[in-house]
Scaffold this motif. Structure first.
Motif, PDB file in Angstrom:
ATOM      1  N   GLY A   1       2.307 -40.768  -8.290  1.00 56.22           N
ATOM      2  CA  GLY A   1       2.037 -40.354  -6.912  1.00 56.22           C
ATOM      3  C   GLY A   1       1.570 -38.935  -6.745  1.00 56.22           C
ATOM      4  N   GLY A   2       1.228 -38.261  -7.840  1.00 54.25           N
ATOM      5  CA  GLY A   2       0.673 -36.919  -7.740  1.00 54.25           C
ATOM      6  C   GLY A   2       1.671 -35.833  -7.390  1.00 54.25           C
TER       7      GLY A   2
ATOM      8  N   VAL B   1      -9.607 -22.477   7.238  1.00 59.44           N
ATOM      9  CA  VAL B   1      -9.555 -23.892   7.581  1.00 59.44           C
ATOM     10  C   VAL B   1      -8.126 -24.260   7.972  1.00 59.44           C
ATOM     11  CG1 VAL B   1      -9.217 -24.524   5.150  1.00 59.44           C
ATOM     12  CG2 VAL B   1     -10.027 -26.232   6.787  1.00 59.44           C
ATOM     13  N   LYS B   2      -8.009 -25.044   9.037  1.00 53.83           N
ATOM     14  CA  LYS B   2      -6.697 -25.473   9.496  1.00 53.83           C
ATOM     15  C   LYS B   2      -6.051 -26.389   8.464  1.00 53.83           C
ATOM     16  CE  LYS B   2      -4.437 -27.559  13.536  1.00 53.83           C
ATOM     17  NZ  LYS B   2      -4.676 -28.118  14.893  1.00 53.83           N
ATOM     18  N   THR B   3      -4.783 -26.112   8.154  1.00 56.51           N
ATOM     19  CA  THR B   3      -4.075 -26.850   7.107  1.00 56.51           C
ATOM     20  C   THR B   3      -2.703 -27.261   7.619  1.00 56.51           C
ATOM     21  OG1 THR B   3      -5.226 -25.565   5.403  1.00 56.51           O
ATOM     22  CG2 THR B   3      -3.224 -26.733   4.741  1.00 56.51           C
ATOM     23  N   ARG B   4      -2.360 -28.521   7.406  1.00 55.29           N
ATOM     24  CA  ARG B   4      -1.065 -29.040   7.858  1.00 55.29           C
ATOM     25  C   ARG B   4      -0.129 -29.219   6.670  1.00 55.29           C
ATOM     26  NH1 ARG B   4      -1.059 -33.236  12.518  1.00 55.29           N
ATOM     27  NH2 ARG B   4      -1.341 -31.216  13.550  1.00 55.29           N
TER      28      ARG B   4
ATOM     29  N   LYS C   1       1.047 -38.491   7.847  1.00 51.54           N
ATOM     30  CA  LYS C   1      -0.079 -39.076   7.143  1.00 51.54           C
ATOM     31  C   LYS C   1      -1.301 -38.163   7.138  1.00 51.54           C
ATOM     32  CE  LYS C   1       1.495 -43.764   8.163  1.00 51.54           C
ATOM     33  NZ  LYS C   1       1.185 -45.050   8.819  1.00 51.54           N
ATOM     34  N   THR C   2      -1.287 -37.157   8.001  1.00 49.96           N
ATOM     35  CA  THR C   2      -2.417 -36.228   8.048  1.00 49.96           C
ATOM     36  C   THR C   2      -2.114 -34.910   7.333  1.00 49.96           C
ATOM     37  OG1 THR C   2      -1.697 -35.252  10.154  1.00 49.96           O
ATOM     38  CG2 THR C   2      -3.095 -37.203  10.270  1.00 49.96           C
ATOM     39  N   ALA C   3      -0.942 -34.805   6.706  1.00 49.20           N
ATOM     40  CA  ALA C   3      -0.573 -33.555   6.042  1.00 49.20           C
ATOM     41  C   ALA C   3      -1.469 -33.287   4.843  1.00 49.20           C
ATOM     42  CB  ALA C   3       0.890 -33.594   5.612  1.00 49.20           C
ATOM     43  N   ASP C   4      -1.817 -32.027   4.649  1.00 46.32           N
ATOM     44  CA  ASP C   4      -2.599 -31.621   3.480  1.00 46.32           C
ATOM     45  C   ASP C   4      -1.700 -31.287   2.297  1.00 46.32           C
ATOM     46  OD1 ASP C   4      -5.376 -31.443   4.732  1.00 46.32           O
ATOM     47  OD2 ASP C   4      -4.230 -30.135   6.065  1.00 46.32           O
ATOM     48  N   VAL C   5      -0.487 -30.806   2.602  1.00 44.23           N
ATOM     49  CA  VAL C   5       0.456 -30.395   1.556  1.00 44.23           C
ATOM     50  C   VAL C   5       1.860 -30.866   1.942  1.00 44.23           C
ATOM     51  CG1 VAL C   5       1.391 -28.472   0.207  1.00 44.23           C
ATOM     52  CG2 VAL C   5      -0.926 -28.315   1.155  1.00 44.23           C
ATOM     53  N   VAL C   6       2.608 -31.364   0.967  1.00 40.91           N
ATOM     54  CA  VAL C   6       4.034 -31.668   1.132  1.00 40.91           C
ATOM     55  C   VAL C   6       4.813 -30.761   0.194  1.00 40.91           C
ATOM     56  CG1 VAL C   6       5.845 -33.389   0.792  1.00 40.91           C
ATOM     57  CG2 VAL C   6       3.668 -34.070   1.815  1.00 40.91           C
ATOM     58  N   ILE C   7       5.866 -30.147   0.716  1.00 37.34           N
ATOM     59  CA  ILE C   7       6.689 -29.237  -0.089  1.00 37.34           C
ATOM     60  C   ILE C   7       8.159 -29.634   0.031  1.00 37.34           C
ATOM     61  CG2 ILE C   7       7.489 -26.856  -0.378  1.00 37.34           C
ATOM     62  CD1 ILE C   7       4.793 -25.928   0.716  1.00 37.34           C
ATOM     63  N   HIS C   8       8.820 -29.811  -1.106  1.00 38.17           N
ATOM     64  CA  HIS C   8      10.268 -30.036  -1.151  1.00 38.17           C
ATOM     65  C   HIS C   8      10.897 -28.818  -1.808  1.00 38.17           C
ATOM     66  CE1 HIS C   8      14.214 -31.658  -1.947  1.00 38.17           C
ATOM     67  NE2 HIS C   8      13.911 -32.813  -1.366  1.00 38.17           N
ATOM     68  N   CYS C   9      11.821 -28.162  -1.077  1.00 40.08           N
ATOM     69  CA  CYS C   9      12.366 -26.871  -1.517  1.00 40.08           C
ATOM     70  C   CYS C   9      13.633 -26.976  -2.359  1.00 40.08           C
ATOM     71  CB  CYS C   9      12.655 -25.995  -0.305  1.00 40.08           C
ATOM     72  SG  CYS C   9      11.248 -25.713   0.779  1.00 40.08           S
ATOM     73  N   GLY C  10      13.863 -28.111  -3.006  1.00 36.90           N
ATOM     74  CA  GLY C  10      14.972 -28.210  -3.944  1.00 36.90           C
ATOM     75  C   GLY C  10      16.179 -28.966  -3.435  1.00 36.90           C
ATOM     76  N   ASP C  11      17.111 -29.244  -4.345  1.00 37.24           N
ATOM     77  CA  ASP C  11      18.262 -30.115  -4.109  1.00 37.24           C
ATOM     78  C   ASP C  11      17.785 -31.507  -3.731  1.00 37.24           C
ATOM     79  OD1 ASP C  11      20.110 -28.284  -4.873  1.00 37.24           O
ATOM     80  OD2 ASP C  11      21.112 -28.111  -2.936  1.00 37.24           O
ATOM     81  N   MET C  12      16.998 -32.092  -4.610  1.00 34.56           N
ATOM     82  CA  MET C  12      16.611 -33.485  -4.452  1.00 34.56           C
ATOM     83  C   MET C  12      17.822 -34.393  -4.625  1.00 34.56           C
ATOM     84  SD  MET C  12      13.024 -33.450  -6.581  1.00 34.56           S
ATOM     85  CE  MET C  12      13.575 -32.257  -7.817  1.00 34.56           C
ATOM     86  N   SER C  13      18.793 -33.941  -5.422  1.00 28.32           N
ATOM     87  CA  SER C  13      19.986 -34.735  -5.721  1.00 28.32           C
ATOM     88  C   SER C  13      21.216 -34.119  -5.063  1.00 28.32           C
ATOM     89  CB  SER C  13      20.203 -34.791  -7.235  1.00 28.32           C
ATOM     90  OG  SER C  13      20.489 -33.491  -7.724  1.00 28.32           O
TER      91      SER C  13
ATOM     92  N   PRO D   1       0.704 -39.712   1.880  1.00 33.92           N
ATOM     93  CA  PRO D   1      -0.708 -39.682   1.505  1.00 33.92           C
ATOM     94  C   PRO D   1      -1.297 -38.290   1.343  1.00 33.92           C
ATOM     95  CG  PRO D   1      -0.482 -40.214   3.818  1.00 33.92           C
ATOM     96  CD  PRO D   1       0.912 -40.156   3.266  1.00 33.92           C
ATOM     97  N   ALA D   2      -0.494 -37.238   1.477  1.00 37.55           N
ATOM     98  CA  ALA D   2      -1.009 -35.892   1.245  1.00 37.55           C
ATOM     99  C   ALA D   2      -1.512 -35.766  -0.188  1.00 37.55           C
ATOM    100  CB  ALA D   2       0.085 -34.859   1.501  1.00 37.55           C
ATOM    101  N   LYS D   3      -2.598 -35.025  -0.370  1.00 38.58           N
ATOM    102  CA  LYS D   3      -3.192 -34.891  -1.695  1.00 38.58           C
ATOM    103  C   LYS D   3      -2.377 -33.977  -2.609  1.00 38.58           C
ATOM    104  CE  LYS D   3      -6.701 -37.548  -0.913  1.00 38.58           C
ATOM    105  NZ  LYS D   3      -6.841 -38.845  -1.611  1.00 38.58           N
ATOM    106  N   LEU D   4      -1.680 -32.999  -2.016  1.00 42.15           N
ATOM    107  CA  LEU D   4      -0.903 -32.059  -2.821  1.00 42.15           C
ATOM    108  C   LEU D   4       0.565 -32.186  -2.439  1.00 42.15           C
ATOM    109  CD1 LEU D   4      -0.960 -29.766  -4.926  1.00 42.15           C
ATOM    110  CD2 LEU D   4      -1.175 -28.148  -3.021  1.00 42.15           C
ATOM    111  N   LYS D   5       1.407 -32.549  -3.419  1.00 40.88           N
ATOM    112  CA  LYS D   5       2.839 -32.738  -3.190  1.00 40.88           C
ATOM    113  C   LYS D   5       3.592 -31.905  -4.216  1.00 40.88           C
ATOM    114  CE  LYS D   5       1.396 -37.427  -2.271  1.00 40.88           C
ATOM    115  NZ  LYS D   5       1.413 -38.820  -2.760  1.00 40.88           N
TER     116      LYS D   5
END
Length: 342
Positions: A120-121, A3-6, A25-37, A56-60
């Motif tokens: 926010g999940g 299945v296609k995944t964004r 807004k159509t992303a299925d997954v959001v990933i942050h790779c560190g250094d938030m600060s 609005p992605a379901k998986l963050k």
């Protein structure tokens, strides 16, 4: 079946936030790779977590980086002392009381992460292997690690090059999320030195995921489509002696985008400089760099055969003459296997 995944990928936001565009807004997954600060100020975590919560992605998912010192609770006192020392050395002189308040007490950054998970999940990932069933019906196997090499362990989640680190990536992992790059791929510093980890490269070369995303080396922002050789080199497959020369096919591996192709270089003519400026303006207008690697695309990715390598550092390098406020997140389309019932 697949299945296609964004996937929206960003790293090293530090004390900045990033804009939300329609495609996000159509992303299925959001990933942050560190250094938030930047210096582990609580306000930095709050700012980026609020932004991610709004997506609005379901998986963050997010991991820590070397600047996220307050999250590295096992070394909390050392990191707080380091932060106090930095302010003194740089002549900021806010006073110890102010710095301690900005840094927060032990456990406060993780409390903010827990609140973001509830509101926010957002899921904070420690080092390890994970499995997710996505809202679009796809199955995702992911490995995460915040650890980076350094000459000395001055910040969070660091090890020396002599110590090394084991990256235990599970078989059939589709996405590897680390804070730092592997040795030899998108890891050149402004000083023309490679800063990637050889142990990480060896582990990724064995696992051969669909995507390996990271940040840490801001000036190495870019995307590289890696074609693996059909057979592994002889000897220990996780050996740090493995290199890009032994495992990667140079004829079909290509740079999709990199900083050098976006900023004027010494020998560029006027037309090239203008074209690079136009490309930067386009990325800034849309707010991201988009690439797709599904069946039917120019460069489809298959498990074990190709890997999309991404340095998604958002914060820009101040050493450039053409200063931007930020670089760009990545929006990537890939195909993932369909999750089985149960």
């Amino acid at each position: 079946m697949s299945v296609k995944t964004r996937i929206l990928i960003v790293s090293d936001t530090h004390n900045q936030t990033f804009e939300i565009k329609d495609i996000h807004k159509t992303a299925d997954v959001v990933i942050h790779c560190g250094d938030m600060s930047l210096y582990s100020n609580l306000a930095d975590y709050q700012r980026v977590l609020e932004t991610i919560c709004q997506l609005p992605a379901k998986l963050k998912l997010c991991i820590a980086g070397n600047h996220d010192m307050g999250i590295d609770e096992g070394n909390f006192d050392k990191h707080l002392a380091s932060r106090l020392d930095m302010d003194v050395r740089w002549g900021i002189n806010k006073g110890e009381e102010v710095v301690r308040k900005e840094f927060g007490p032990l456990g406060e950054p993780r409390r903010l992460l827990a609140a973001a998970a509830k509101a926010g999940g957002v899921q904070f990932l420690e080092e390890g292997n994970y499995e997710f069933k996505l809202n679009n019906g796809a199955f995702l196997r992911l490995y995460a690690s915040p650890y980076t090499p350094a000459k000395w362990r001055g910040r969070a989640f660091q090890y020396t090059y002599d110590e090394g680190h084991e990256f235990a990536i599970a078989d059939n992992t589709q996405i590897v999320v680390t804070h730092g790059p592997p040795r030899g791929i998108l890891d050149y510093t402004d000083g023309n030195q490679r800063a990637g980890c050889p142990q990480l490269y060896a582990a990724v070369a064995q696992a051969r995921p669909l995507i390996h995303c990271f940040g840490h080396i801001h000036e190495a922002w870019g995307a590289k489509f890696v074609q693996w050789k059909e057979t592994f080199s002889t000897g220990a497959r996780r050996s740090a002696r493995l290199s890009t020369h032994t495992e990667i096919d140079p004829d079909t591996t290509v740079i999709l985008e990199q900083v050098q192709d976006l900023f004027a270089q010494k020998n560029d003519d006027a037309a090239t400089v203008q074209a690079k400026a136009a490309k930067r303006e386009e990325y800034t207008r849309q707010g991201y760099y988009y690439t797709s690697h599904c069946a039917g695309d120019a460069r489809p990715i298959a498990q074990g055969k190709q890997t999309l390598m991404l340095d998604a550092s958002y914060d820009y390098s101040e050493s450039r003459k053409e200063i931007l406020k930020h670089q760009w997140p990545f929006v990537v389309d890939i195909e993932l296997p369909i999750a089985k019932d149960g």
